[in-house]
Design an enzyme around this catalytic site. Structure first.
Site, short mmCIF file in Angstrom:
data_model
loop_
_atom_site.label_atom_id
_atom_site.label_comp_id
_atom_site.label_asym_id
_atom_site.label_seq_id
_atom_site.Cartn_x
_atom_site.Cartn_y
_atom_site.Cartn_z
N TYR A 1 45.70 50.18 34.71
CA TYR A 1 45.30 48.82 34.35
C TYR A 1 46.06 48.36 33.10
CZ TYR A 1 42.21 44.83 33.55
OH TYR A 1 41.71 43.56 33.37
N SER B 1 45.10 40.49 30.12
CA SER B 1 43.89 41.12 29.55
C SER B 1 44.22 41.59 28.14
CB SER B 1 43.49 42.33 30.39
OG SER B 1 42.50 43.09 29.72
N1 LIG Z 1 36.05 40.50 33.58
C1 LIG Z 1 36.70 40.95 32.54
O1 LIG Z 1 36.08 41.45 31.60
C2 LIG Z 1 38.20 40.84 32.45
C3 LIG Z 1 38.79 40.95 31.19
C4 LIG Z 1 40.15 40.76 31.05
C5 LIG Z 1 40.92 40.45 32.14
N2 LIG Z 1 40.33 40.36 33.38
C6 LIG Z 1 41.21 39.98 34.49
O2 LIG Z 1 40.78 38.76 35.02
C7 LIG Z 1 41.20 38.65 36.37
C8 LIG Z 1 40.06 38.11 37.20
O3 LIG Z 1 38.99 39.02 37.17
P1 LIG Z 1 37.45 38.59 37.07
O4 LIG Z 1 36.90 39.24 35.87
O5 LIG Z 1 37.30 37.14 37.24
O6 LIG Z 1 36.83 39.41 38.28
P2 LIG Z 1 36.38 39.05 39.76
O7 LIG Z 1 36.10 40.35 40.40
O8 LIG Z 1 35.33 38.02 39.77
O9 LIG Z 1 37.71 38.40 40.34
C9 LIG Z 1 38.83 39.13 40.74
C10 LIG Z 1 39.18 38.63 42.11
O10 LIG Z 1 40.41 39.20 42.53
C11 LIG Z 1 40.25 39.55 43.88
N3 LIG Z 1 41.22 40.56 44.28
C12 LIG Z 1 41.35 41.80 43.80
N4 LIG Z 1 42.33 42.44 44.46
C13 LIG Z 1 42.82 41.57 45.38
C14 LIG Z 1 43.82 41.63 46.36
N5 LIG Z 1 44.56 42.74 46.55
N6 LIG Z 1 44.06 40.55 47.13
C15 LIG Z 1 43.32 39.41 46.97
N7 LIG Z 1 42.35 39.30 46.06
C16 LIG Z 1 42.10 40.37 45.27
C17 LIG Z 1 38.82 40.06 43.98
O11 LIG Z 1 38.35 40.11 45.30
C18 LIG Z 1 38.12 39.01 43.14
O12 LIG Z 1 37.77 37.87 43.89
C19 LIG Z 1 41.70 40.04 36.78
O13 LIG Z 1 43.10 40.04 36.78
C20 LIG Z 1 41.19 40.93 35.65
O14 LIG Z 1 42.05 42.01 35.43
C21 LIG Z 1 38.99 40.55 33.56
#
Ligand SMILES: NC(=O)c1ccc[n+]([C@@H]2O[C@H](COP(=O)([O-])OP(=O)(O)OC[C@H]3O[C@@H](n4cnc5c(N)ncnc54)[C@H](O)[C@@H]3O)[C@@H](O)[C@H]2O)c1
Length: 259
Positions: free
Chosen positions: A159, A146
């Site tokens: 985070y 991130s």
């Molecule tokens: N959305 C944003 O703005 C953003 C920005 C930068 C980084 N991220 C990172 O991107 C990655 C994906 O996030 P996203 O935005 O696609 O969100 P999302 O919520 O669609 O996907 C995250 C997934 O991880 C799963 N998850 C969380 N904890 C878990 C666990 N203990 N065991 C199994 N599955 C688990 C959730 O159920 C979900 O399906 C994350 O690591 C997040 O930190 C997100």
């Protein structure tokens, strides 16, 4: 789907957190380029939907239910990839959680859960995936980090610390296991996924908060999409990036520019 001549034909990939958001987008993109993909998350219904979509389009996918913060789940993911697809070539530790709260307010349990989910889970999968990659003559690791690794956000200590630590972990792995194994980290800005909307839940006006976030993207004036991230992910796991390792790629529409 082009499973025979795609950029990832013949490869087996594990993508965690792939039942929604960026993980789903990455898995679908990889499958579209010929990879057999292990889909994983805690929601069986969503997992089966993702697998069904990939199979309907002619790709190969299997779902494994589990909590990635548990070592055993990561062992199961690797075992399934070996049994169903013959090995492991690509791993994408992507699952993550926010664990919001400033240091004095954050429960110790949330600190540990956030670090376990974002950081330790990546360590487990990398640790278990590397020996299988060696059996295949090499492999690629792509962690989803991130911009929080580089830029502070109010009340996100667990985070931000976990994402910054992932940058260091990836560099270490790249140094220790190259040239057979490449390891890189994507650092997305704000992307339109359930995760982003979850982060606004604490506010009485989530839509206004997201609109404000869009405004903060001074250059592109929009949120990222899972497809934006999947395109960058495909580049970093394919041979197109064969001389890139230990790198952090910020994919944020210019979000970190201008403060
Ligand atoms: N959305 C944003 O703005 C953003 C920005 C930068 C980084 N991220 C990172 O991107 C990655 C994906 O996030 P996203 O935005 O696609 O969100 P999302 O919520 O669609 O996907 C995250 C997934 O991880 C799963 N998850 C969380 N904890 C878990 C666990 N203990 N065991 C199994 N599955 C688990 C959730 O159920 C979900 O399906 C994350 O690591 C997040 O930190 C997100």
């Amino acid at each position: 789907m082009d499973v025979t001549t795609g950029k990832l034909s013949g490869k087996a990939a594990i993508i965690t957190g792939s039942t929604s958001g960026m993980g789903k987008g990455i898995a679908e993109r990889f499958a579209g380029e010929g990879a057999a993909v292990v889909i994983t998350g805690r929601d069986e219904r969503r997992g089966n939907q993702v697998v069904g979509g990939i199979r309907d389009a002619g790709g190969r996918a299997v779902f494994v239910r589990g909590d990635v913060s548990q070592f055993e789940t990561n062992q199961l993911l690797v075992n399934v990839a070996v049994e169903k697809f013959g090995g492991v070539d690509i791993i994408v530790p992507n699952a993550g959680m926010l664990g919001i709260g400033s240091v004095t307010e954050l429960p110790v349990e949330t600190w540990h859960r956030t670090l376990d989910t974002n950081l330790s889970a990546a360590f487990y999968l990398i640790k278990l995936g590397i020996p299988e990659m060696h059996k295949r003559g090499g492999g690629v690791i792509l962690v989803n980090g991130s911009i929080a690794a580089w830029k502070e956000f109010p009340a996100h200590p667990a985070y931000c610390a976990s994402k910054a630590a992932l940058v260091a972990l990836v560099k270490q792995v790249a140094l220790d296991y190259g040239p057979m194994i490449r390891a890189n980290i994507l650092c997305p800005g704000q992307v339109d996924t359930p995760f982003l909307w979850e982060s606004t839940k604490a506010f009485p006006n989530p839509e206004e908060v997201v609109a404000q976030v869009v405004e903060e993207h001074l250059v592109m004036k929009r949120l990222g999409t899972p497809e934006d991230i999947a395109n960058a992910a495909l580049f970093l796991v394919s041979d197109d990036s064969s001389w890139i390792t230990g790198a952090s790629l910020v994919v944020d529409g210019g979000r970190i520019l201008g403060g």
